[in-house]
Write a protein that holds these residues in place. Structure first.
Motif, short mmCIF file in Angstrom:
data_model
loop_
_atom_site.label_atom_id
_atom_site.label_comp_id
_atom_site.label_asym_id
_atom_site.label_seq_id
_atom_site.Cartn_x
_atom_site.Cartn_y
_atom_site.Cartn_z
N SER A 176 35.04 -22.17 -4.68
CA SER A 176 36.05 -23.18 -4.40
C SER A 176 37.23 -22.50 -3.72
O SER A 176 37.92 -21.66 -4.34
CB SER A 176 36.51 -23.87 -5.70
OG SER A 176 37.54 -24.81 -5.42
N GLY A 177 37.47 -22.85 -2.46
CA GLY A 177 38.61 -22.28 -1.72
C GLY A 177 38.50 -20.79 -1.58
O GLY A 177 39.52 -20.10 -1.65
N GLY A 178 37.30 -20.30 -1.41
CA GLY A 178 37.10 -18.87 -1.24
C GLY A 178 37.06 -18.11 -2.54
O GLY A 178 36.93 -16.88 -2.53
N ARG A 179 37.16 -18.83 -3.68
CA ARG A 179 37.12 -18.16 -4.98
C ARG A 179 35.95 -18.70 -5.81
O ARG A 179 35.57 -19.86 -5.70
CB ARG A 179 38.43 -18.40 -5.76
CG ARG A 179 39.67 -17.80 -5.08
CD ARG A 179 40.88 -17.87 -6.00
NE ARG A 179 41.20 -19.23 -6.37
CZ ARG A 179 42.02 -19.99 -5.65
NH1 ARG A 179 42.55 -19.53 -4.51
NH2 ARG A 179 42.30 -21.22 -6.03
N ILE A 180 35.37 -17.86 -6.65
CA ILE A 180 34.31 -18.26 -7.59
C ILE A 180 34.99 -18.64 -8.90
O ILE A 180 35.78 -17.87 -9.45
CB ILE A 180 33.32 -17.10 -7.81
CG1 ILE A 180 32.69 -16.68 -6.49
CG2 ILE A 180 32.26 -17.53 -8.81
CD1 ILE A 180 31.89 -17.76 -5.80
N GLU A 181 34.65 -19.83 -9.34
CA GLU A 181 35.28 -20.31 -10.59
C GLU A 181 34.25 -21.04 -11.44
O GLU A 181 33.20 -21.47 -10.97
CB GLU A 181 36.45 -21.24 -10.26
CG GLU A 181 36.03 -22.45 -9.46
CD GLU A 181 37.21 -23.34 -9.09
OE1 GLU A 181 36.96 -24.50 -8.74
OE2 GLU A 181 38.35 -22.86 -9.15
N ARG A 182 34.57 -21.16 -12.73
CA ARG A 182 33.69 -21.89 -13.65
C ARG A 182 33.91 -23.38 -13.44
O ARG A 182 35.04 -23.85 -13.29
CB ARG A 182 33.99 -21.51 -15.10
CG ARG A 182 33.78 -20.02 -15.40
CD ARG A 182 33.96 -19.72 -16.86
NE ARG A 182 32.89 -20.32 -17.66
CZ ARG A 182 31.70 -19.73 -17.86
NH1 ARG A 182 31.44 -18.54 -17.30
NH2 ARG A 182 30.78 -20.29 -18.60
N PHE A 183 32.80 -24.12 -13.45
CA PHE A 183 32.89 -25.57 -13.17
C PHE A 183 32.14 -26.35 -14.26
O PHE A 183 31.03 -26.01 -14.65
CB PHE A 183 32.27 -25.89 -11.81
CG PHE A 183 32.30 -27.35 -11.45
CD1 PHE A 183 33.48 -27.95 -11.00
CD2 PHE A 183 31.17 -28.15 -11.61
CE1 PHE A 183 33.51 -29.29 -10.69
CE2 PHE A 183 31.21 -29.50 -11.30
CZ PHE A 183 32.38 -30.07 -10.83
N SER A 184 32.77 -27.41 -14.77
CA SER A 184 32.18 -28.26 -15.81
C SER A 184 31.73 -29.58 -15.19
O SER A 184 32.55 -30.40 -14.77
CB SER A 184 33.20 -28.54 -16.93
OG SER A 184 32.69 -29.52 -17.81
N ASP A 185 30.39 -29.79 -15.15
CA ASP A 185 29.86 -31.07 -14.65
C ASP A 185 30.25 -32.22 -15.56
O ASP A 185 30.51 -33.33 -15.09
CB ASP A 185 28.33 -30.99 -14.55
CG ASP A 185 27.87 -30.15 -13.37
OD1 ASP A 185 27.81 -30.70 -12.26
OD2 ASP A 185 27.59 -28.95 -13.56
N ASP A 186 30.28 -31.95 -16.87
CA ASP A 186 30.65 -33.02 -17.81
C ASP A 186 32.09 -33.47 -17.53
O ASP A 186 32.39 -34.67 -17.60
CB ASP A 186 30.53 -32.53 -19.25
CG ASP A 186 29.08 -32.31 -19.65
OD1 ASP A 186 28.18 -32.89 -18.98
OD2 ASP A 186 28.84 -31.56 -20.61
N HIS A 187 32.97 -32.52 -17.25
CA HIS A 187 34.35 -32.88 -16.95
C HIS A 187 34.41 -33.70 -15.67
O HIS A 187 35.16 -34.70 -15.58
CB HIS A 187 35.20 -31.62 -16.82
CG HIS A 187 36.63 -31.92 -16.47
ND1 HIS A 187 37.56 -32.31 -17.40
CD2 HIS A 187 37.28 -31.90 -15.26
CE1 HIS A 187 38.72 -32.53 -16.81
NE2 HIS A 187 38.59 -32.27 -15.50
N ALA A 188 33.62 -33.30 -14.66
CA ALA A 188 33.62 -34.04 -13.40
C ALA A 188 33.12 -35.47 -13.61
O ALA A 188 33.68 -36.43 -13.07
CB ALA A 188 32.75 -33.31 -12.37
N LEU A 189 32.05 -35.62 -14.41
CA LEU A 189 31.52 -36.96 -14.68
C LEU A 189 32.53 -37.79 -15.45
O LEU A 189 32.77 -38.96 -15.13
CB LEU A 189 30.21 -36.85 -15.46
CG LEU A 189 29.57 -38.17 -15.89
CD1 LEU A 189 29.25 -39.05 -14.68
CD2 LEU A 189 28.31 -37.92 -16.72
N ALA A 190 33.12 -37.19 -16.48
CA ALA A 190 34.11 -37.93 -17.27
C ALA A 190 35.28 -38.35 -16.40
O ALA A 190 35.82 -39.46 -16.55
CB ALA A 190 34.57 -37.07 -18.45
#
Length: 844
Positions: free
Chosen positions: A124-138
């Motif tokens: 994301s934006g040139g950086r690697i970050e942890r991503f939560s699909d559940d958060h995105a869905l919620a």
């Protein structure tokens, strides 16, 4: 003689009614048992199948489904183009975002989200970050504000024994974001894909909390009815001003299949109306033609493009505003104009041009090693890149990918704006969410929820009548079955029973069900009606068999076999209870048998008697006699019962003549054996008597006759000894004879007799059977002179009568009756007896 009297007919009808009591009672018992079976839902499985059939049969009467429901299918295309299941929930978030942007009013998410997905790493934006699909869905669900999510019931072993029900809820982050919650598997066999989904509970209470069916809950949201205002009062489901009938808290899934086939013309018409048919290979399945359908692939792709474009905008805005991260505020026209002004101001820092500056900064960064300087170069390079990208990010409509996505979104808006979207599986590989229904063996579970919503929105909602009405219907058709079986002939009764069943079935399917949306029982009523009729007929058949056996046992040895067969086939022609009828009776006696038996001894006497009586009986049976009983060496028989006989008198006389001929052949055998010949005396009388089954029934009884004419017949037989005659008949018998019989038999009129025990004067005729080798002319002269003697007596010319009888005594035939007539003439002439036309007998 035909039917002898109306009273006899009435008695036969009464006997038939009594005979049908067993069948009537049997039919009532069977009907009652079937009614009880129907009341206790013994035919529920069969009735359920017929409900499914009615849904298909009455499809032509179904109203158009609501155009406010759209299916979002997770189909084979989605699994191919997006990913195999399970997806990253971010893709579901993209679809929900797209539906939100397309103006969808309510989203029913028929997917169980009961376990969290693991976080994943992404750039994301040139950086690697942890991503939560559940958060995105919620977050997508929260933004939409109109998503109803699914929960499921699950049974478990209770600590105190038995089973308990618990609810599998969505993960908390999704549940908190959702606009509501609904059960997806109550009434679905708890996940058993073999249980036919036909009837669903509107709600389920678990540990004091009420959970509504997801279709009900989503429709309430669509109608603007808060969950707290949904009611299930008594037998009604109430959603605002809409009321739907329930039965024991359940409803039949209100399927409304179309009967139209998919054609190019229908596709064009449907698309012109904003409701395109689904494209399928081969024949479409019924559930595919009910509502508009959209593959979730389109929504995910549109949502993905627009979400990516929005993320790029927010990152650019954050950089231009020198924020620590992407902009997370409202993204509207004012914000775009503000960012545009800021970008123009910052462009002044790059006098050589922002693109040139970006390239120079990138080149410098590659060679610079000082951390502080590198950090400054990175900051300025990021700003330059944002300023270069901003013109393209400023207007999505002018951006290539975003522009295409927006065009697709507008097309989707035409189909989704203001609609209730049902998201669920239709891909064939999804086994768990397919169920057998009225529409087929594999119907997506989401279709059940949309059918529920459709019934509520259109008001076309199936409702079952009260159980009392069904029970009354069972009783009514059961009585029809019993009545048609007992009061009508089998053919007509069957036509009536089947006609009632067919008529009721047609009305049930096409009127009550198809037009009135009312479910009346079909299978139980049909079974009760036809079962009651069949039970009655079986009972009647059993009665007939018993009656035939009784008739056969009673009459087989007493009447001809043809007559027995007729009686067993037509028992209604026989009245066993006693009726008054005109019959012809005959008594016979073997003259000289007593003397013969003294010479023969016991065993041989029985053999001789059996031969004589057997041969004489055979001649009578051949002429429709009923041989009532054997009186030592005599026979009692009668004609005209149990079956009416128009020629009973003829048959009686013909039988006696035949018996004389048979006895002559028997006597020839006796003479050859050195035995004396036997004679035959017979008395025949016709008159009204009582005939019926008399005695001490049921074990000791006899079908016989009673009356004066019976006694007269017996008296005439015994009077033959006094008169020296052989066979006498009364005047009524003679009158009933046909001209043919009269002309074929020689008759000698003997005037009138007054027998012992009777006061009436009875005209008497003797049957004269010529002897072998006898002169017929001489026999005729003898008969004529007898007639003259009788007429002289009846005319009061007693001296002339006496002289004629004296002359007859010297004839070869003898003066049969001469002695009695001569003595009567002498008594009258001497004054010892009053003058009388009849010859009075003083002994039997």
């Amino acid at each position: 003689m035909g039917i002898t009297s109306s009273r006899a007919g009435q008695k036969r009808q009464a006997g038939g009614a009594r005979a049908s009591r067993t069948a009537w009672l049997t039919g009532l018992i069977i009907a009652l048992l079937l009614v009880l079976a129907g009341a206790f839902r013994a035919f529920e499985s069969l009735e359920g199948g017929l409900i499914d059939s009615r849904i298909r049969w009455a499809a032509s009467l179904s109203p158009e489904p609501s155009d406010r429901i759209v299916h979002i299918d997770i189909d084979e295309e989605a699994l191919e183009k997006i990913d195999r299941w399970p997806w990253n929930r971010e893709d579901l978030a993209y679809a929900i975002d797209a539906m939100r942007l397309a103006g969808t009013k309510t989203i029913l998410l028929d997917l169980l989200i009961t376990h969290p997905q693991k976080e994943r790493l992404r750039e994301s934006g040139g950086r690697i970050e942890r991503f939560s699909d559940d958060h995105a869905l919620a977050e997508a669900i929260r933004k939409a504000g109109n998503v109803l999510v699914a929960c499921a019931l699950e049974s478990r072993d209770a600590e105190e024994g038995g089973t308990a029900i618990e609810v599998r809820l969505p993960i908390p982050i999704v549940l908190d974001a959702a606009a509501g919650l609904g059960i997806v598997n109550a009434g679905f066999g708890q996940g058993d894909s073999q249980t036919i989904v036909r009837e669903l509970p509107a709600f389920t209470d678990v540990d004091g909390t009420r959970f509504w069916q997801l279709g009900v809950r989503a429709t309430a949201h669509y109608l603007g009815v808060p969950e707290a205002e949904i009611e299930a009062a008594g037998d009604e489901l109430v959603l605002g001003d809409r009321r739907m009938r329930l039965r024991r808290g359940k409803f039949v899934v209100p399927w409304r299949p179309r009967t139209e086939t998919e054609t190019d013309e229908r596709r064009a018409e449907a698309r012109a109306g904003g409701r395109p048919f689904v494209e399928v290979d081969g024949e479409p399945r019924p559930w595919q033609l009910i509502h508009d359908r959209i593959s979730i692939t389109e929504l995910v792709q549109v949502g993905r493009v627009l979400a990516g474009f929005e993320r790029a905008q927010r990152r650019a805005i954050g950089v231009i505003e020198n924020a620590p991260g992407p902009y997370d505020g409202p993204l509207n026209d004012d914000k775009i104009e503000e960012t545009d002004s800021n970008a123009e101001f910052m462009l002044m820092d790059f006098s050589e041009g922002v693109s040139t500056a970006r390239d120079a900064l990138a080149a410098a960064l590659e060679t610079e090693t000082d951390p502080a300087i590198r950090a400054d170069l990175i900051e300025r390079l990021t700003l330059a890149e944002a300023l270069v990208a901003w013109p393209a990010l400023r207007d999505a409509a002018s951006n290539g990918a975003a522009s295409d996505a927006l065009s697709t979104l507008e097309l989707l808006r035409e189909r989704l704006d203001g609609k209730l979207a049902v998201v669920g599986w239709t891909a064939e590989g999804a086994i768990a969410d397919f169920y057998p229904t009225a529409l087929g063996g594999r119907t997506p579970g989401a279709m059940v929820h949309s059918a529920t919503a459709n019934g509520i929105l259109t008001g076309h909602w199936f409702h079952r009548v009260h159980a009392i009405i069904d029970t009354l219907g069972l009783v009514a058709l059961g009585l029809i079955g019993v009545l048609s079986g007992t009061l009508m002939r089998p053919g007509r009764g069957w036509i009536l029973a089947v006609g009632v069943v067919v008529g009721y079935s047609i009305a049930n399917v096409f009127w009550w069900f198809g037009v009135k949306d009312t479910i009346l029982s079909l299978a139980p009523l049909v079974i009760v009606c036809l079962g009651a009729w069949l039970g009655v007929r079986l009972a009647r058949a059993a009665d007939d068999l018993r009656e035939r056996a009784r008739v056969t046992k009673m009459f087989r040895s007493r009447v001809s076999s043809n007559l027995v067969d007729y009686l067993t086939e037509h028992p209604e022609r026989m009245n066993m209870e006693g009726e008054e009828r005109e019959l012809t009776m005959c008594f016979t006696d073997l003259a000289g048998f007593t003397s013969l038996s003294e010479k023969l001894g016991g065993p041989r006497t029985v053999r001789v008697l059996n031969r004589c009586l057997g041969d004489l009986t055979h001649e009578m049976l051949e002429r429709r006699a009923y041989v009532n009983k054997f009186l030592g060496d005599g026979i009692m028989a009668f004609w005209g019962a149990p079956i009416e006989d128009d020629r009973q008198a003829d048959h009686a006389v013909e039988s006696v003549v035949a018996c004389y001929e048979v006895l002559a052949r028997i006597n020839d055998d006796f003479v050859r054996e050195g035995l004396p010949p036997l004679g035959l005396r017979a008395g025949i009388a016709t008159g009204r008597v009582i005939v019926g089954d008399c005695g001490a029934p049921p074990k000791l009884n006899d079908y016989t006759v009673i009356g004066d004419s019976v006694n007269l017949s017996a008296r005439l037989e015994s009077a033959n000894k006094l008169l020296g005659t052989h066979a006498m008949v009364n005047g009524t018998t003679y009158e009933r004879l046909s001209e043919e019989t009269r002309s074929n038999v020689l008759w000698r009129h003997l005037g009138c007799l007054r027998v012992v025990g009777q006061t009436a004067d009875i005209p008497i005729h003797e049957i004269v059977v010529p002897r072998p080798g006898e002169d017929v002319d001489a026999l005729g002269s003898w008969i004529k002179r007898t007639h003259d003697a009788v007429e002289a007596y009846r005319g009061g010319r007693y001296e002339a009568s006496r002289d004629l009888w004296d002359a007859l005594r010297n004839e070869a035939r003898g003066g049969a009756g001469a002695t009695l007539y001569r003595d009567a003439c002498a008594a009258i002439l001497s004054g010892e007896q009053d003058a009388c036309e009849a010859l009075v007998l003083t002994s039997k």
